[in-house]
Structure formats: C-alpha cells, structure tokens
Design a protein around this motif. Structure first.
Motif, mmCIF file in Angstrom:
data_model
loop_
_atom_site.group_PDB
_atom_site.id
_atom_site.type_symbol
_atom_site.label_atom_id
_atom_site.label_comp_id
_atom_site.label_asym_id
_atom_site.label_seq_id
_atom_site.Cartn_x
_atom_site.Cartn_y
_atom_site.Cartn_z
ATOM 1 N N ARG A 1 0.835 -1.195 0.000
ATOM 2 C CA ARG A 1 0.000 0.000 0.000
ATOM 3 C C ARG A 1 0.877 1.255 0.000
ATOM 4 O O ARG A 1 1.467 1.626 1.000
ATOM 5 C CB ARG A 1 -0.933 0.007 1.207
ATOM 6 N N GLU B 1 0.726 5.385 -1.516
ATOM 7 C CA GLU B 1 -0.272 6.351 -1.979
ATOM 8 C C GLU B 1 0.385 7.686 -2.302
ATOM 9 O O GLU B 1 1.289 8.140 -1.601
ATOM 10 C CB GLU B 1 -1.336 6.544 -0.897
ATOM 11 N N ASN C 1 3.155 8.476 0.353
ATOM 12 C CA ASN C 1 2.941 7.831 1.647
ATOM 13 C C ASN C 1 3.177 6.322 1.568
ATOM 14 O O ASN C 1 2.647 5.659 0.681
ATOM 15 C CB ASN C 1 1.509 8.080 2.135
ATOM 16 N N HIS D 1 2.070 3.523 3.246
ATOM 17 C CA HIS D 1 1.144 2.853 4.155
ATOM 18 C C HIS D 1 1.510 1.389 4.343
ATOM 19 O O HIS D 1 1.114 0.767 5.329
ATOM 20 C CB HIS D 1 -0.290 2.943 3.632
ATOM 21 N N CYS D 2 2.233 0.824 3.373
ATOM 22 C CA CYS D 2 2.599 -0.592 3.457
ATOM 23 C C CYS D 2 3.433 -0.870 4.697
ATOM 24 O O CYS D 2 3.463 -1.998 5.201
ATOM 25 C CB CYS D 2 3.376 -1.017 2.212
ATOM 26 N N ASP E 1 2.922 0.502 7.609
ATOM 27 C CA ASP E 1 2.114 0.642 8.815
ATOM 28 C C ASP E 1 1.830 -0.700 9.482
ATOM 29 O O ASP E 1 1.601 -0.771 10.688
ATOM 30 C CB ASP E 1 0.774 1.313 8.492
ATOM 31 N N ASP E 2 1.799 -1.770 8.696
ATOM 32 C CA ASP E 2 1.394 -3.072 9.218
ATOM 33 C C ASP E 2 2.567 -3.970 9.616
ATOM 34 O O ASP E 2 2.374 -5.143 9.888
ATOM 35 C CB ASP E 2 0.555 -3.812 8.165
ATOM 36 N N LYS F 1 7.361 8.007 11.080
ATOM 37 C CA LYS F 1 6.538 7.737 12.257
ATOM 38 C C LYS F 1 7.388 7.541 13.508
ATOM 39 O O LYS F 1 6.869 7.565 14.624
ATOM 40 C CB LYS F 1 5.673 6.503 12.024
ATOM 41 N N ASN G 1 2.371 9.405 9.028
ATOM 42 C CA ASN G 1 2.795 8.399 8.052
ATOM 43 C C ASN G 1 4.270 8.543 7.755
ATOM 44 O O ASN G 1 4.848 9.631 7.909
ATOM 45 C CB ASN G 1 2.029 8.554 6.728
#
Length: 358
Positions: A111, A113, A124, A126-127, A129-130, A174, A197
């Motif tokens: 992910r 963006e 960003n 987002h990949c 984040d997990d 982050k 992010n």
C-alpha cells in the motif's frame, strides 16, 4: 496473500553483515530464509521474513542504523520492473502514479499512496504501517529497522530511476525519536519525526519534470522486465504483446517483427495466434498509441515532438496524420479540446463541493 518484495532488495546483505563481524547465513536461517536464495538474489521473499531479518540483524550486530546502511547498498534494480515504467512515463508524476499502481498489484500487494496537499505532494508508505503484524508472534523485535530500510531503499531506487529530477523537500517518519544521527545525512533533507505516516514530501511542481529515459541503467531493467513477462505463459499472450508494445514503443522498436523476436516466435506465428483470438497486431499497436496520445494531450505538457517520440513515431508528420485519423483534427486542437473539457469538469466539481459545504 502474503506481501512479497524482490530478493534483490537484499543486495549487499552478505557484505554488510560480514563487515559488522556477523554471520549472514546464521541470521538468514534464524529468520527462516534460505541463504542460497539471497546469495543468488532470485525471486521474491515474504515481507514478514525480511522484516524479521533486518530487525534481528540490527539487534544482534548492535548496529542502530543497519536498515539505512543496507538501503544504501541498493541501486535501480531494487524496484525491478519499475524501470520499464520510467521508459513509458514522460514525467516524474506519471511515473510515480504508475509505480504506486504496480506496487499495489501482485506479487507486491504493498500500500503506497500519492496525495496532493497544497503545493506539496506526499508519497505515503502505508505498506509499512502493518509491519508490527508481520513479525512472528514470538518475536521480541520492533520493526523500526525495516521501516527505515524500506523507506531508504525507495529513495535510493527512485534517485537511480528518475535521476536529478527526483528532489525531496523533506521526509516524514513515524519514528518518535531518532535512534541515531544518520537520518538527515542519508536523506539529505529535513526529517520530521513522530508523523502520522512515513512519507516523502515533494514540491508538486516537480511532478511535471521529465524522467531521465537516457539513463543507461534502465536498459537492463527493461530486459529483465521483458524476461519476467515472457515467463507468464501462453495463456497471457495478448497481455504479453500489449506490455511489450508499451515497453518497446518509446525505443521505436514496437514493430510486429520486434515483438515476435522478444516472444521467440516467427512473426507469422504471432499473427496467426492473434488472429485465432480475432485480433490484429497493427490494431493493437494503433489502439495503444491512440490511448497514450489522448492521455498525453490532456495536459499542457509534454510538447508535441516528445509525444511523437514516446509513441514510437520517427517523424512528427506521422503523428499528425495519426491524430487526423483518430480524432479528425490536429494534435494542438485536440489538446485544447481535452484541456477545456478537463477545466469544465474541475469547475463543476468545485461548484458541487462548494454547494455541499453551504
């Protein structure tokens, strides 16, 4: 589906761990990775395994900047087939959009963006984040090192692929506090910590900058991409032909003969197999050229000569004739019409948004 990244992302792992007086094989085995796969840099690895490996290495080797050190070892090959996306893109913005779309598809499923916020655009990650959920349940490690590694390798690869036109304004992380002083030296721009992010911040105007297609490092990437594409099998013949046209068009090599050569077959065989699917090669090529022409003409840039070049025409007059055939008028008039339609659409959307606020 488990998120995957290219094994080539571990280029330099053996050398770095050895410099730090560690055992590369022992670290790989403890993270459930076959050392031979990393030695040969072959195929893909689960992101959960790489997350565990990078953070485990940082802890055991007592190297707080291991992630960024490993990222520094990378080159343009880190993002693999995205090198082909550069050859198909006229501007940095177009390339980044293509890269985001490709990274969101198998085998990556990552992910990422691209969002515009005023005069700045955020890329960003987002990949990342997990990552906490990707580590094994019995792991005591935090994914900070892998966060730094993935952001760092993205910067290195983008700089190789896009050249000097890829300029950051700042970096958002982050991370709540710096673990070492290497951040700004590595990124070369201000780094803001404790952000929502992990992101690269770019000036939106830079997205209109052209990509550096003359970069010689992109040629082997295109070759690798084509080789990977051709391994997909007979069931995706039409897709293979279409993708080869996209890749070869900017190089002025998108002829039936050239595509057939890449597929390892006689051009008459390719014609017959397409005919079995009720398709004609020249129609596929013309359809792709028209679609790309419409896309390129929908904005002020690029100039007509560059569009003609990207569509694989050897002369501007050939592009002009094609536009008359497709649209019944000149490229310049088509650009004006498309831009007027876009302006009307944006005005209508702005008016609708205003009515919603009121």
């Amino acid at each position: 589906m488990t998120q995957q990244i290219r094994t080539t992302l571990l280029t330099g792992f053996y050398e770095l761990v050895s410099q730090l007086k560690g055992s590369p094989e022992a670290l790989l085995i403890s993270s459930r990775i076959n050392p031979h796969q990393v030695e040969s840099l072959d195929g893909y690895l689960g992101l959960d395994l790489v997350t565990d490996l990078v953070d485990r290495a940082a802890t055991q080797l007592n190297c707080s900047d291991f992630g960024l050190r490993l990222a520094y070892s990378q080159g343009a090959a880190a993002l693999g087939s995205l090198g082909a996306a550069v050859l198909q893109s006229l501007t940095l913005g177009e390339f980044l959009n293509a890269a985001v779309k490709q990274l969101g598809s198998p085998p990556y499923d990552l992910r990422v963006e691209l969002t515009k916020k005023g005069r700045y655009t955020h890329l960003n990650f987002h990949c990342i984040d997990d990552l906490e959920h990707l580590l094994p349940s019995d792991s005591h490690l935090a994914p900070q090192q892998c966060r730094e590694f993935l952001v760092g390798v993205s910067l290195v690869a983008l700089q190789h692929l896009c050249g000097s036109n890829f300029q950051l304004e700042s970096v958002h992380l982050k991370t709540e506090r710096p673990l070492h002083e290497y951040y700004e030296n590595f990124f070369g721009v201000p780094v803001h910590f404790g952000q929502e992010n992990d992101a690269f911040i770019l000036n939106s105007g830079s997205l209109l900058q052209p990509t550096e297609k003359c970069n010689p490092s992109l040629r082997p990437l295109l070759k690798t991409y084509i080789e990977e594409l051709l391994q997909q099998g007979e069931t995706s013949l039409v897709k293979q032909v279409q993708q080869l046209i996209y890749c070869l068009m900017p190089l002025k090599r998108s002829s039936l003969q050239e595509v057939a050569n890449q597929l390892g077959m006689h051009k008459r065989t390719l014609q017959r197999r397409l005919r079995d699917r009720e398709l004609v090669f020249e129609d596929l090529l013309d359809r792709i050229r028209r679609e790309r022409a419409e896309f390129y003409l929908s904005g002020k840039q690029p100039p007509m000569s560059q569009i003609s070049d990207m569509l694989g025409y050897r002369e501007q007059s050939s592009f002009n004739r094609a536009c008359y055939r497709w649209f019944g008028t000149t490229p310049m008039r088509i650009r004006r019409q498309l831009m007027a339609q876009l302006a009307e659409k944006e005005a209508a959307e702005a008016e609708q948004a205003l009515e919603t606020v009121e």
